[in-house]
Scaffold this motif. Structure first.
Motif, PDB file in Angstrom:
ATOM      1  N   THR A  66       1.374  10.392   0.802  1.00 54.89           N
ATOM      2  CA  THR A  66       0.897  10.600  -0.556  1.00 54.89           C
ATOM      3  C   THR A  66      -0.324   9.725  -0.808  1.00 54.89           C
ATOM      4  OG1 THR A  66       1.451  10.357  -2.913  1.00 54.89           O
ATOM      5  CG2 THR A  66       2.528   8.851  -1.388  1.00 54.89           C
ATOM      6  N   ASN A  67      -1.156  10.157  -1.732  1.00 51.32           N
ATOM      7  CA  ASN A  67      -2.321   9.359  -2.113  1.00 51.32           C
ATOM      8  C   ASN A  67      -1.999   8.376  -3.225  1.00 51.32           C
ATOM      9  OD1 ASN A  67      -4.090  10.651  -0.289  1.00 51.32           O
ATOM     10  ND2 ASN A  67      -4.391  12.354  -1.707  1.00 51.32           N
ATOM     11  N   LYS A  68      -0.808   8.464  -3.757  1.00 51.60           N
ATOM     12  CA  LYS A  68      -0.412   7.564  -4.848  1.00 51.60           C
ATOM     13  C   LYS A  68      -0.214   6.152  -4.322  1.00 51.60           C
ATOM     14  CE  LYS A  68       1.813  11.304  -7.413  1.00 51.60           C
ATOM     15  NZ  LYS A  68       3.089  11.846  -7.936  1.00 51.60           N
ATOM     16  N   LYS A  69      -0.504   5.188  -5.165  1.00 52.17           N
ATOM     17  CA  LYS A  69      -0.413   3.777  -4.781  1.00 52.17           C
ATOM     18  C   LYS A  69       0.683   3.072  -5.583  1.00 52.17           C
ATOM     19  CE  LYS A  69      -4.062   4.208  -2.121  1.00 52.17           C
ATOM     20  NZ  LYS A  69      -3.946   4.190  -0.642  1.00 52.17           N
ATOM     21  N   ILE A  70       1.272   2.071  -4.955  1.00 50.04           N
ATOM     22  CA  ILE A  70       2.260   1.248  -5.637  1.00 50.04           C
ATOM     23  C   ILE A  70       1.544   0.316  -6.610  1.00 50.04           C
ATOM     24  CG2 ILE A  70       3.970  -0.588  -5.346  1.00 50.04           C
ATOM     25  CD1 ILE A  70       5.004   2.100  -4.422  1.00 50.04           C
ATOM     26  N   ASP A  71       1.986   0.309  -7.849  1.00 52.56           N
ATOM     27  CA  ASP A  71       1.416  -0.535  -8.898  1.00 52.56           C
ATOM     28  C   ASP A  71       2.168  -1.865  -8.931  1.00 52.56           C
ATOM     29  OD1 ASP A  71       0.530  -1.761 -11.207  1.00 52.56           O
ATOM     30  OD2 ASP A  71       0.773  -0.002 -12.490  1.00 52.56           O
ATOM     31  N   GLN A  75       7.853  -1.497 -12.272  1.00 51.07           N
ATOM     32  CA  GLN A  75       9.134  -1.553 -11.584  1.00 51.07           C
ATOM     33  C   GLN A  75       9.479  -0.150 -11.075  1.00 51.07           C
ATOM     34  OE1 GLN A  75       8.968  -3.344 -14.812  1.00 51.07           O
ATOM     35  NE2 GLN A  75       8.290  -4.884 -13.343  1.00 51.07           N
ATOM     36  N   TYR A  76      10.106  -0.105  -9.911  1.00 47.54           N
ATOM     37  CA  TYR A  76      10.450   1.169  -9.280  1.00 47.54           C
ATOM     38  C   TYR A  76      11.937   1.235  -8.946  1.00 47.54           C
ATOM     39  CZ  TYR A  76       5.414   1.751  -8.558  1.00 47.54           C
ATOM     40  OH  TYR A  76       4.067   1.880  -8.749  1.00 47.54           O
ATOM     41  N   VAL A  77      12.430   2.455  -8.866  1.00 44.75           N
ATOM     42  CA  VAL A  77      13.703   2.715  -8.199  1.00 44.75           C
ATOM     43  C   VAL A  77      13.316   3.200  -6.811  1.00 44.75           C
ATOM     44  CG1 VAL A  77      15.822   4.062  -8.145  1.00 44.75           C
ATOM     45  CG2 VAL A  77      14.883   3.314 -10.346  1.00 44.75           C
ATOM     46  N   ILE A  78      13.676   2.427  -5.790  1.00 45.93           N
ATOM     47  CA  ILE A  78      13.258   2.696  -4.414  1.00 45.93           C
ATOM     48  C   ILE A  78      14.418   3.332  -3.660  1.00 45.93           C
ATOM     49  CG2 ILE A  78      12.403   1.645  -2.286  1.00 45.93           C
ATOM     50  CD1 ILE A  78      11.527  -0.763  -4.183  1.00 45.93           C
ATOM     51  N   LYS A 179      17.024   6.953 -17.102  1.00 49.63           N
ATOM     52  CA  LYS A 179      17.377   6.109 -18.244  1.00 49.63           C
ATOM     53  C   LYS A 179      16.360   5.016 -18.493  1.00 49.63           C
ATOM     54  CE  LYS A 179      22.370   6.651 -18.699  1.00 49.63           C
ATOM     55  NZ  LYS A 179      23.663   5.948 -18.816  1.00 49.63           N
ATOM     56  N   HIS A 180      15.831   4.455 -17.398  1.00 47.16           N
ATOM     57  CA  HIS A 180      14.873   3.349 -17.547  1.00 47.16           C
ATOM     58  C   HIS A 180      13.437   3.842 -17.544  1.00 47.16           C
ATOM     59  CE1 HIS A 180      13.088  -0.674 -16.854  1.00 47.16           C
ATOM     60  NE2 HIS A 180      14.213  -1.104 -17.395  1.00 47.16           N
ATOM     61  N   GLN A 181      13.248   5.144 -17.322  1.00 48.98           N
ATOM     62  CA  GLN A 181      11.913   5.749 -17.232  1.00 48.98           C
ATOM     63  C   GLN A 181      11.040   5.021 -16.205  1.00 48.98           C
ATOM     64  OE1 GLN A 181      10.536   8.761 -18.927  1.00 48.98           O
ATOM     65  NE2 GLN A 181      12.760   8.870 -18.624  1.00 48.98           N
ATOM     66  N   SER A 182      11.640   4.793 -15.042  1.00 47.85           N
ATOM     67  CA  SER A 182      10.944   4.123 -13.944  1.00 47.85           C
ATOM     68  C   SER A 182      10.679   5.115 -12.821  1.00 47.85           C
ATOM     69  CB  SER A 182      11.790   2.963 -13.405  1.00 47.85           C
ATOM     70  OG  SER A 182      11.946   1.967 -14.385  1.00 47.85           O
ATOM     71  N   PRO A 183       9.473   5.083 -12.245  1.00 51.59           N
ATOM     72  CA  PRO A 183       9.150   5.997 -11.141  1.00 51.59           C
ATOM     73  C   PRO A 183      10.079   5.782  -9.944  1.00 51.59           C
ATOM     74  CG  PRO A 183       7.180   4.922 -11.984  1.00 51.59           C
ATOM     75  CD  PRO A 183       8.345   4.206 -12.586  1.00 51.59           C
ATOM     76  N   LEU A 184      10.225   6.829  -9.175  1.00 51.97           N
ATOM     77  CA  LEU A 184      11.063   6.815  -7.984  1.00 51.97           C
ATOM     78  C   LEU A 184      10.151   6.753  -6.759  1.00 51.97           C
ATOM     79  CD1 LEU A 184      14.252   7.222  -7.834  1.00 51.97           C
ATOM     80  CD2 LEU A 184      13.733   9.544  -7.131  1.00 51.97           C
ATOM     81  N   GLU A 214       6.474   9.809  -1.419  1.00 53.29           N
ATOM     82  CA  GLU A 214       5.973  10.182  -2.739  1.00 53.29           C
ATOM     83  C   GLU A 214       6.422   9.184  -3.798  1.00 53.29           C
ATOM     84  OE1 GLU A 214       3.760  11.376  -4.642  1.00 53.29           O
ATOM     85  OE2 GLU A 214       3.951  13.455  -3.959  1.00 53.29           O
ATOM     86  N   ILE A 215       5.708   9.169  -4.895  1.00 47.55           N
ATOM     87  CA  ILE A 215       6.173   8.508  -6.108  1.00 47.55           C
ATOM     88  C   ILE A 215       6.457   9.620  -7.113  1.00 47.55           C
ATOM     89  CG2 ILE A 215       5.596   6.977  -8.024  1.00 47.55           C
ATOM     90  CD1 ILE A 215       3.776   5.435  -6.130  1.00 47.55           C
ATOM     91  N   LEU A 216       7.709   9.745  -7.515  1.00 45.31           N
ATOM     92  CA  LEU A 216       8.121  10.793  -8.447  1.00 45.31           C
ATOM     93  C   LEU A 216       8.325  10.204  -9.834  1.00 45.31           C
ATOM     94  CD1 LEU A 216      10.768  12.623  -6.227  1.00 45.31           C
ATOM     95  CD2 LEU A 216       8.379  13.268  -6.579  1.00 45.31           C
ATOM     96  N   GLU A 217       7.717  10.822 -10.806  1.00 46.80           N
ATOM     97  CA  GLU A 217       7.891  10.367 -12.187  1.00 46.80           C
ATOM     98  C   GLU A 217       9.258  10.819 -12.694  1.00 46.80           C
ATOM     99  OE1 GLU A 217       5.909   8.311 -13.729  1.00 46.80           O
ATOM    100  OE2 GLU A 217       4.593   8.310 -11.960  1.00 46.80           O
ATOM    101  N   PRO A 218       9.894   9.983 -13.522  1.00 46.45           N
ATOM    102  CA  PRO A 218      11.219  10.349 -14.038  1.00 46.45           C
ATOM    103  C   PRO A 218      11.147  11.588 -14.924  1.00 46.45           C
ATOM    104  CG  PRO A 218      10.350   8.437 -15.196  1.00 46.45           C
ATOM    105  CD  PRO A 218       9.434   8.691 -14.039  1.00 46.45           C
ATOM    106  N   THR A 219      12.135  12.436 -14.785  1.00 48.78           N
ATOM    107  CA  THR A 219      12.196  13.655 -15.593  1.00 48.78           C
ATOM    108  C   THR A 219      13.561  13.736 -16.276  1.00 48.78           C
ATOM    109  OG1 THR A 219      13.133  15.020 -13.836  1.00 48.78           O
ATOM    110  CG2 THR A 219      10.725  14.832 -13.915  1.00 48.78           C
ATOM    111  N   LYS A 220      13.662  14.621 -17.239  1.00 52.71           N
ATOM    112  CA  LYS A 220      14.933  14.811 -17.923  1.00 52.71           C
ATOM    113  C   LYS A 220      15.941  15.525 -17.028  1.00 52.71           C
ATOM    114  CE  LYS A 220      12.983  14.909 -22.603  1.00 52.71           C
ATOM    115  NZ  LYS A 220      12.823  15.694 -23.855  1.00 52.71           N
ATOM    116  N   ASN A 221      15.424  16.264 -16.057  1.00 53.42           N
ATOM    117  CA  ASN A 221      16.293  17.018 -15.170  1.00 53.42           C
ATOM    118  C   ASN A 221      16.638  16.171 -13.943  1.00 53.42           C
ATOM    119  OD1 ASN A 221      17.507  18.840 -13.380  1.00 53.42           O
ATOM    120  ND2 ASN A 221      16.314  20.558 -14.191  1.00 53.42           N
TER     121      ASN A 221
END
Length: 240
Positions: A66-71, A75-78, A179-184, A214-221
């Motif tokens: 992925t081209n996404k970078k760790i910020d 905080q992440y769920v790894i 719940k924490h709205q943290s990227p995966l 990948e870094i996946l953004e939290p979703t409701k699903n």
């Protein structure tokens, strides 16, 4: 002869881990008394992980998918697949700027010296207790609010059937992300199933491949997030 050498090699791991644990016990213990100081204790936790990992003759190659970078300020769920005890070292090596908290078995607290540190830097869960499992989310959320990232192996353990490529994922990591709205942050670990399996008579040192999927953004699903993550890791495993 080969099995005997493997037992000696694994014995060296126990000895090395024990020596380094004693060496770093005091700074980690003192710096983990106050929650806000854990980021300083984490420096020594990383030294312990690096010492054991490299001291066992392991190396790793990180491959970005992925081209996404760790910020550094996020905080992440790894999550990653789980095939070996050495898997636990990988996130610590990959995340120098993110103090990491593991969700771990409560039984490990009984190990002398190690257990004292373990209960300070991990969220413990008694898998036989529904109440303990339910409380994990709240405790993990508290650790994330304190600035820690959380590592969860969503398979929930290593499958007894070694022919299983990737077991079904449990919901925990994805509920926490939601719940924490943290990227995966999704990773795939290649090689440790053969290089350090749970069969103590097998294994060998060498280079491990780690795919940053990948870094996946939290979703409701939550189920969709779980399915996407599982497919990413399974596809990587099937093509290596």
């Amino acid at each position: 002869m080969k099995r005997a050498l493997n037992y000696l090699w694994r014995g060296w791991m126990v000895l090395l881990a024990g020596i380094l644990l004693i060496l770093f016990f005091i700074p980690v213990y003192l710096l983990s008394i106050k929650k806000e100081h854990y980021k300083y204790a984490y420096f020594f936790v990383r030294l312990w992980c690096k010492g054991v990992f490299y001291g066992m003759g392991f190396r790793y190659e990180l491959i970005n998918k992925t081209n996404k970078k760790i910020d550094r300020n996020q905080q992440y769920v790894i999550i990653a697949n789980h095939t070996s005890i050495v898997d636990i070292f990988i996130p610590v090596l990959l995340f120098p700027h993110h103090p990491i908290c593991f969700v771990g078995k409560k039984e490990l607290v009984k190990i002398p010296i190690f257990g004292t540190i373990y209960k300070r830097i991990c969220v413990m869960v008694d898998r036989s207790s529904p109440k303990s499992r339910a409380e994990v989310y709240e405790r993990c959320a508290e650790r994330m609010e304190e600035g820690d990232s959380i590592v969860i192996f969503p398979e929930g353990g290593v499958p007894d059937d070694t022919s299983v490529l990737l077991d079904k994922f449990k919901d925990g990591a994805f509920i926490l992300s939601n719940k924490h709205q943290s990227p995966l942050a999704v990773f795939t670990i290649i090689g440790l199933k053969e290089m350090f399996p749970f069969d103590h008579g097998k294994g060998y040192p060498g280079k491990i491949k780690i795919y940053f999927n990948e870094i996946l953004e939290p979703t409701k699903n939550i189920q969709e997030l779980k399915e996407v993550s599982h497919n990413l890791i399974k596809f990587t495993l099937q093509n290596n």
